[in-house]
Motif scaffolding. Structure first.
Motif, PDB file in Angstrom:
ATOM      1  N   LEU A 116      35.013 -31.114 -39.708  1.00 31.18           N
ATOM      2  CA  LEU A 116      34.669 -30.093 -38.719  1.00 31.18           C
ATOM      3  C   LEU A 116      35.886 -29.226 -38.401  1.00 31.18           C
ATOM      4  CD1 LEU A 116      32.393 -29.004 -36.985  1.00 31.18           C
ATOM      5  CD2 LEU A 116      33.058 -30.639 -35.212  1.00 31.18           C
ATOM      6  N   MET A 117      35.709 -27.917 -38.545  1.00 31.56           N
ATOM      7  CA  MET A 117      36.781 -26.954 -38.302  1.00 31.56           C
ATOM      8  C   MET A 117      36.191 -25.727 -37.625  1.00 31.56           C
ATOM      9  SD  MET A 117      37.240 -25.183 -42.057  1.00 31.56           S
ATOM     10  CE  MET A 117      37.846 -23.645 -41.412  1.00 31.56           C
ATOM     11  N   THR A 118      37.057 -24.883 -37.117  1.00 33.46           N
ATOM     12  CA  THR A 118      36.622 -23.644 -36.479  1.00 33.46           C
ATOM     13  C   THR A 118      37.231 -22.471 -37.230  1.00 33.46           C
ATOM     14  OG1 THR A 118      36.538 -24.756 -34.333  1.00 33.46           O
ATOM     15  CG2 THR A 118      36.525 -22.346 -34.318  1.00 33.46           C
ATOM     16  N   HIS A 119      36.358 -21.565 -37.708  1.00 30.17           N
ATOM     17  CA  HIS A 119      36.835 -20.350 -38.378  1.00 30.17           C
ATOM     18  C   HIS A 119      37.450 -19.394 -37.354  1.00 30.17           C
ATOM     19  CE1 HIS A 119      35.379 -21.029 -42.420  1.00 30.17           C
ATOM     20  NE2 HIS A 119      34.164 -21.303 -41.980  1.00 30.17           N
ATOM     21  N   SER A 120      38.194 -18.433 -37.836  1.00 33.44           N
ATOM     22  CA  SER A 120      38.850 -17.453 -36.959  1.00 33.44           C
ATOM     23  C   SER A 120      37.842 -16.658 -36.133  1.00 33.44           C
ATOM     24  CB  SER A 120      39.716 -16.503 -37.788  1.00 33.44           C
ATOM     25  OG  SER A 120      38.921 -15.794 -38.721  1.00 33.44           O
ATOM     26  N   TRP A 121      36.603 -16.541 -36.603  1.00 33.47           N
ATOM     27  CA  TRP A 121      35.567 -15.799 -35.876  1.00 33.47           C
ATOM     28  C   TRP A 121      34.795 -16.687 -34.901  1.00 33.47           C
ATOM     29  CZ3 TRP A 121      35.657 -16.368 -41.185  1.00 33.47           C
ATOM     30  CH2 TRP A 121      34.731 -17.238 -41.738  1.00 33.47           C
ATOM     31  N   GLY A 122      35.220 -17.958 -34.784  1.00 31.92           N
ATOM     32  CA  GLY A 122      34.652 -18.838 -33.771  1.00 31.92           C
ATOM     33  C   GLY A 122      33.568 -19.792 -34.247  1.00 31.92           C
ATOM     34  N   GLN A 123      33.068 -19.615 -35.439  1.00 31.01           N
ATOM     35  CA  GLN A 123      32.023 -20.516 -35.937  1.00 31.01           C
ATOM     36  C   GLN A 123      32.629 -21.860 -36.334  1.00 31.01           C
ATOM     37  OE1 GLN A 123      30.160 -19.669 -39.732  1.00 31.01           O
ATOM     38  NE2 GLN A 123      28.219 -20.511 -39.013  1.00 31.01           N
ATOM     39  N   ARG A 124      31.969 -22.932 -35.930  1.00 29.51           N
ATOM     40  CA  ARG A 124      32.399 -24.287 -36.300  1.00 29.51           C
ATOM     41  C   ARG A 124      31.589 -24.726 -37.513  1.00 29.51           C
ATOM     42  NH1 ARG A 124      32.631 -28.261 -31.690  1.00 29.51           N
ATOM     43  NH2 ARG A 124      34.358 -29.065 -32.916  1.00 29.51           N
TER      44      ARG A 124
END
Length: 120
Positions: A94-102
């Motif tokens: 589980l990670m978070t992209h720079s645009w906020g989507q996990r």
């Protein structure tokens, strides 16, 4: 014209049926002797049938495409994945992209790439 289904190749169709039902809640619509059609447009096909059509080897983990699912409560999904399939192979946890989507990416039992992300 419209896209009707997406077909993926699997070695053990019964194990894969259970995997996709357990994790994603998709249900079997039609079992046609080595071809299973599910809700949401997913089709599983036995590897032997696919190889006979193509006359070529199947390349698991080829990373050429992925199945993408969205899940609002992604932490609950991750817990379920870890509980039901503790030896699953991850591409990324589980990670978070720079645009906020996990998102989380992993391979199914046959090396088909899956991504689960929060809705955009």
């Amino acid at each position: 014209m419209r896209l009707k289904n997406v077909l993926i190749v699997v070695k053990d169709i019964e194990k894969s049926r259970k995997f996709y039902h357990d994790l994603f809640g998709i249900d079997l619509v039609l079992d046609n002797d080595g071809n299973m059609i599910f809700t949401e447009g997913l089709v599983l096909q036995d590897e032997k049938i696919w190889k006979s059509f193509l006359g070529r080897d199947i390349l698991p983990q080829n990373n050429a495409c992925e199945l993408y699912f969205e899940e609002q409560d992604i932490e609950v999904f991750v817990e379920k994945l870890e509980r039901l399939y503790p030896s699953i192979e991850y591409v990324n946890r589980l990670m978070t992209h720079s645009w906020g989507q996990r998102v989380i990416r992993f391979y199914d039992l046959d090396g088909n790439l899956i991504e689960v992300g929060t809705p955009m």
